[in-house]
Design a protein around this motif. Structure first.
Motif, mmCIF file in Angstrom:
data_model
loop_
_atom_site.group_PDB
_atom_site.id
_atom_site.type_symbol
_atom_site.label_atom_id
_atom_site.label_comp_id
_atom_site.label_asym_id
_atom_site.label_seq_id
_atom_site.Cartn_x
_atom_site.Cartn_y
_atom_site.Cartn_z
ATOM 1 N N HIS A 31 1.993 -7.258 -15.320
ATOM 2 C CA HIS A 31 1.278 -6.789 -14.144
ATOM 3 C C HIS A 31 2.264 -5.905 -13.393
ATOM 4 O O HIS A 31 3.388 -6.331 -13.109
ATOM 5 N N LEU A 32 1.853 -4.688 -13.096
ATOM 6 C CA LEU A 32 2.739 -3.720 -12.461
ATOM 7 C C LEU A 32 2.340 -3.538 -11.009
ATOM 8 O O LEU A 32 1.193 -3.232 -10.698
ATOM 9 N N ASP A 33 3.309 -3.721 -10.124
ATOM 10 C CA ASP A 33 3.124 -3.508 -8.689
ATOM 11 C C ASP A 33 3.945 -2.275 -8.334
ATOM 12 O O ASP A 33 5.139 -2.371 -8.055
ATOM 13 N N ASP A 35 3.749 -0.215 -5.767
ATOM 14 C CA ASP A 35 4.167 -0.098 -4.374
ATOM 15 C C ASP A 35 5.489 -0.807 -4.109
ATOM 16 O O ASP A 35 6.334 -0.309 -3.370
ATOM 17 N N ASN A 36 5.674 -1.977 -4.712
ATOM 18 C CA ASN A 36 6.899 -2.763 -4.496
ATOM 19 C C ASN A 36 7.879 -2.665 -5.664
ATOM 20 O O ASN A 36 8.890 -3.358 -5.671
ATOM 21 N N GLN A 37 7.573 -1.833 -6.633
ATOM 22 C CA GLN A 37 8.413 -1.630 -7.813
ATOM 23 C C GLN A 37 8.747 -2.951 -8.508
ATOM 24 O O GLN A 37 9.892 -3.243 -8.817
ATOM 25 N N LEU A 38 7.703 -3.747 -8.769
ATOM 26 C CA LEU A 38 7.878 -5.036 -9.426
ATOM 27 C C LEU A 38 7.066 -5.103 -10.705
ATOM 28 O O LEU A 38 5.984 -4.530 -10.799
ATOM 29 N N SER A 114 9.417 -12.486 -13.325
ATOM 30 C CA SER A 114 9.282 -11.252 -12.564
ATOM 31 C C SER A 114 10.593 -10.489 -12.675
ATOM 32 O O SER A 114 11.645 -11.078 -12.925
#
Length: 123
Positions: A31-33, A35-38, A114
């Motif tokens: 799962h790619l976030d 906005d938060n580069q996670l 993560s």
């Protein structure tokens, strides 16, 4: 070159122990976030034991956080993370259950994790 001779070579850029146990397949669920580069998700390795003397599996990692239990064939496994090495990253050690400590044994290892924005995989 046979499979056995391929894994007898030492890779000094890795903590892994392929002369004892190898990952033959992986399944990623990310799962790619943005906005938060996670990045967070799971990886499942299909492992093959190369020698009966194998009691642990060594995985390479860099700036990850294990977010749940590590599972071997869907059972909670014993694992540890070493201190971070400045070049090689962090070694993750997973204990191989007694039932799989024979040559040719096959089992899965599942990590939920993560990755921080500082991880080389994210940059």
């Amino acid at each position: 070159m046979s499979e056995e001779s391929l894994y007898k070579h030492v890779d000094f850029s890795s903590f892994s122990n392929p002369s004892e146990v190898v990952s033959t397949n992986i399944r990623l669920e990310w799962h790619l976030d943005f906005d938060n580069q996670l990045i967070f998700g799971a990886v499942e390795h299909v492992m093959k034991v190369m020698t009966a003397k194998a009691t642990e599996i060594y995985f390479d990692s860099s700036d990850i956080n294990i977010t749940g239990d590590v599972l071997v064939n869907n059972e909670i496994a014993t694992f540890s993370m070493a201190d971070k090495h400045p070049v090689l990253g962090t070694k993750i050690t997973v204990e191989i259950p007694e039932a799989y400590r024979f040559e040719g044994a096959s089992f899965t290892v599942l990590f939920q994790y993560s990755i921080s924005p500082q991880a080389s995989a994210v940059q």
